[in-house]
Structures are given as C-alpha cells and as structure tokens.
Design a protein around this motif. Structure first.
Motif, PDB file in Angstrom:
ATOM      1  N   THR A   1       0.814  -1.210   0.000  1.00  0.00           N
ATOM      2  CA  THR A   1       0.000   0.000   0.000  1.00  0.00           C
ATOM      3  C   THR A   1       0.854   1.270   0.000  1.00  0.00           C
ATOM      4  O   THR A   1       0.466   2.280  -0.591  1.00  0.00           O
ATOM      5  CB  THR A   1      -0.964   0.009   1.201  1.00  0.00           C
ATOM      6  OG1 THR A   1      -0.230  -0.253   2.400  1.00  0.00           O
ATOM      7  CG2 THR A   1      -2.031  -1.049   1.038  1.00  0.00           C
ATOM      8  N   LYS A   2       2.018   1.220   0.643  1.00  0.00           N
ATOM      9  CA  LYS A   2       2.907   2.383   0.580  1.00  0.00           C
ATOM     10  C   LYS A   2       3.440   2.579  -0.833  1.00  0.00           C
ATOM     11  O   LYS A   2       3.671   3.712  -1.273  1.00  0.00           O
ATOM     12  CB  LYS A   2       4.049   2.230   1.579  1.00  0.00           C
ATOM     13  CG  LYS A   2       3.599   2.495   3.017  1.00  0.00           C
ATOM     14  CD  LYS A   2       4.690   2.267   4.022  1.00  0.00           C
ATOM     15  CE  LYS A   2       4.171   2.523   5.447  1.00  0.00           C
ATOM     16  NZ  LYS A   2       5.130   2.141   6.483  1.00  0.00           N
TER      17      LYS A   2
ATOM     18  N   MET B   1      -4.221   8.184   3.298  1.00  0.00           N
ATOM     19  CA  MET B   1      -3.821   7.030   4.089  1.00  0.00           C
ATOM     20  C   MET B   1      -4.014   7.297   5.579  1.00  0.00           C
ATOM     21  O   MET B   1      -3.679   8.370   6.073  1.00  0.00           O
ATOM     22  CB  MET B   1      -2.361   6.683   3.801  1.00  0.00           C
ATOM     23  CG  MET B   1      -1.939   5.305   4.275  1.00  0.00           C
ATOM     24  SD  MET B   1      -0.384   4.830   3.462  1.00  0.00           S
ATOM     25  CE  MET B   1      -0.306   3.102   3.883  1.00  0.00           C
TER      26      MET B   1
ATOM     27  N   ILE C   1      -6.716   4.463   2.120  1.00  0.00           N
ATOM     28  CA  ILE C   1      -5.931   3.301   2.543  1.00  0.00           C
ATOM     29  C   ILE C   1      -5.810   3.346   4.062  1.00  0.00           C
ATOM     30  O   ILE C   1      -5.314   4.323   4.618  1.00  0.00           O
ATOM     31  CB  ILE C   1      -4.537   3.300   1.891  1.00  0.00           C
ATOM     32  CG1 ILE C   1      -4.660   3.250   0.363  1.00  0.00           C
ATOM     33  CG2 ILE C   1      -3.710   2.113   2.386  1.00  0.00           C
ATOM     34  CD1 ILE C   1      -3.349   3.446  -0.369  1.00  0.00           C
TER      35      ILE C   1
ATOM     36  N   ASP D   1      -4.119   1.512   7.093  1.00  0.00           N
ATOM     37  CA  ASP D   1      -3.071   0.548   7.443  1.00  0.00           C
ATOM     38  C   ASP D   1      -3.161   0.197   8.930  1.00  0.00           C
ATOM     39  O   ASP D   1      -2.629   0.902   9.779  1.00  0.00           O
ATOM     40  CB  ASP D   1      -1.692   1.125   7.106  1.00  0.00           C
ATOM     41  CG  ASP D   1      -0.573   0.108   7.283  1.00  0.00           C
ATOM     42  OD1 ASP D   1      -0.866  -1.037   7.680  1.00  0.00           O
ATOM     43  OD2 ASP D   1       0.593   0.451   7.028  1.00  0.00           O
TER      44      ASP D   1
END
Length: 353
Positions: free
Chosen positions: A51-52, A95, A178, A180
């Motif tokens: 995802t990064k 994010m 996103i 995390d």
C-alpha cells in the motif's frame, strides 16, 4: 462495477547489506469504486509495503518499485514524478496510518494539521479551511470541535487522535482511502467505533477503501473482498463469504484456524508451524510449502499459478490442480472456521438490523 485501481505485477525490493529483499513479488489486484478490499496476512507478508508503494511512499534508497503498474483511474502512478504524486496524495488517495501519535505533529495544533490539505489541494483560505476542519472533527465524532480545533495532539486520547487522523485523511474527499491497521493500537470499544465510523463515512462519500490488517476478526464487518498475502504474494482472493466459508489455500485455513471463536473456547488454538521464508532468497517453489502439512513434491519445485475457483475467487495452491489429491483442513480447523464464520454472520446481521 467500475475499477478505480488496478495493480498489475507489482514488485517492490529493498537493497540491504545482506542482499535484495524481495518484499512484494508480482502482486495483482484491483479495487472497484465504492468497495472495501481487505488485505490480510502475518506481519512481514508485504501488506504495508504494497500500500505504501501505491502512494509512492517507499523510501528510495533503499526501496524501489522493481516492476509493475499501478493504474489509478487509468494513470500509472509508478511512472509519475514526485511533484505529480504530491498533487494526488491527500487529494485523490489518502492514508490512515497505524499509530496516530506518530502520524500527528506534536508541535502543531490539530486544526492546522487538518487545514494543511484543504489549503494546498482545495485552495481554501485559512478561515474557510478552519471552518471545514471543525466540520470534519464533528463528522468523525469529536465533541466540542469548535474549541478543540486549537488544541495539540497530547490533549486528545488515543481514540480521539485516531479520529483526528481519519479527519485529515477525509479532508479532501479522496476517491481511495488506505487504512493501514488503523485500530491496532486501540482498545476493543474504540476499535469498534472507528470501524463503524469508516463504514458510515464510506456510505456518505462512496469512497473506496483498502483495509490492511492481520486481524481476521475485523474483516467480516468491513470488507467486500479479501486478499490473503504471504511472503510478498497474494495467495488467495475472493469475496468475504468465499474466504470465510470456502477457503482453498492451506495458509488461509491456518489463519482462520488460529482465530478464537465462541464455539471453540475449550480447544487449543491452531498454530501455523514454522516461520515465513527469507525473502532475500525466496524458495524455488511455493513459499508456504515448508509450513504446509499438505505440501506435495511439486510445491518445492514450482510456484503454483492462480487457480480459478469462481469468477471472484482465486487461490494459488497446487491442491486445486485437477490431478491433486482431494484434501480438506483438519476437523478441528473446520470447526473453528465454522464457528468463526457463524459469529461473523451474526455480527453482519446485527449491523444490517
């Protein structure tokens, strides 16, 4: 459904003194508009790196996107310059990180941190941005927002700080959010509130979400589809029901079997034997073979392709080959899977009512 994001053959490596760590190896998946995709797996499986990489937040060096495409609305993010990515981060893709205390600047007022993106991407004046910051704080359930907008992170509790991080991520109405492991550092009550908040906001904004977690317990309530990662690869992907009720990969069996359920309170939890492989020198065949009780000779020699189970369900295991023996998980794991799936269904019904 229209695809918002397509990831094709994504590989990410880190150059270290010990050699090249192949953290993500040929990952493929897509995200449709308005859906939530959960990516699950053990620590070190490549979830966060994947995802990064989507946001181009891999530090270079030592990291690099080795190959692959990241198509966002048809545009390949892997080929954009840093200046071009700055226009997308926070505006189109946002994010939520795992630890809110390290995500927030302790020297800046909360309001200023929410306002940053609004001023940069929405071209708002400071007064407009501050008014919107208060609205966002109210949206994420922070009381007395008009006064607290001028407070600092240390004046908020852990759950409140995570709500601030959600507000920052939502400030510019991103098309893709996103998350995390956004609830790992929170207690169970606050965790449930944050998850409920994300679901509610998604309904209001029709945004897409990629939800990263190692906790299958939260997946049933937040996701539409699930991708299971192991050793830098996606080994199974399908709808929530397919992954919970009809998993095909032995690694997915192990993950589900290791989760406690109400029906299996008296049983010992299943533990996947062994440890993940060294990604400086990945195994020749299936990376899970050494930990797989059902591994065959071919598992140690060739990587399995993604076998099609249904139009939405795929799994990379030689057990799905037409000539493979008919194998099912042990009865103890099946009981735990069934109990866990029943609990997930009850929770889902409770949410709908």
């Amino acid at each position: 459904m229209e695809k918002l994001l397509q990831v094709n053959n994504l590989s990410v490596s880190f150059d270290t003194y010990g050699g090249e760590v192949q953290a993500v190896r040929g990952v493929n998946f897509d995200v449709h508009k308005g859906e939530t995709l959960a990516i699950v797996g053990e620590s070190g499986s490549g979830k966060s790196v994947t995802t990064k990489a989507l946001m181009r937040l891999i530090p270079q060096p030592p990291g690099r996107i080795k190959e692959g495409e990241i198509l966002f609305e048809g545009k390949d993010l892997a080929k954009l310059s840093e200046k071009q990515m700055e226009k997308i981060r926070g505006k189109d893709i946002s994010m939520i990180f795992q630890d809110p205390m390290t995500s927030l600047n302790p020297t800046m007022k909360i309001g200023n941190q929410i306002m940053e993106g609004l001023i940069k991407h929405q071209k708002m004046s400071r007064s407009q941005a501050k008014k919107r910051a208060v609205e966002l704080m109210e949206l994420v359930g922070l009381p007395d927002a008009a006064n607290r907008v001028d407070q600092y992170p240390h004046q908020f509790s852990g759950g409140q700080r995570q709500r601030v991080v959600v507000a920052i991520a939502l400030a510019c109405n991103p098309k893709l959010l996103i998350a995390d492991e956004p609830t790992t550092a929170l207690d169970v009550t606050i965790q449930a509130q944050i998850l409920e908040l994300m679901k509610d906001i998604q309904k209001k904004t029709d945004s897409s979400i990629i939800f990263i977690t190692h906790d299958l317990g939260v997946v049933a309530n937040v996701a539409d589809r699930v991708a299971v990662m192991y050793a830098g690869k996606i080994v199974e992907i399908g709808t929530v029901d397919e992954i919970f009720y009809n998993p095909k990969h032995p690694y997915t069996w192990g993950l589900l079997g290791s989760m406690p359920s109400l029906d299996s309170a008296d049983e010992d939890l299943y533990a996947i034997p062994g440890t993940p492989p060294d990604l400086i020198a990945p195994p020749k065949g299936d990376a899970f073979a050494a930990r797989n009780d059902y591994a065959m000779k071919i598992d140690f020699e060739q990587q399995p392709p993604m076998f099609k189970v249904s139009d939405t369900h795929y799994a990379a295991t030689w057990l799905l080959h037409e000539h493979a023996p008919d194998v099912e998980p042990p009865a103890s794991i099946q009981r735990r899977m069934q109990g866990f799936a029943q609990e997930a269904e009850l929770n889902t019904k409770g949410d709908r009512s």
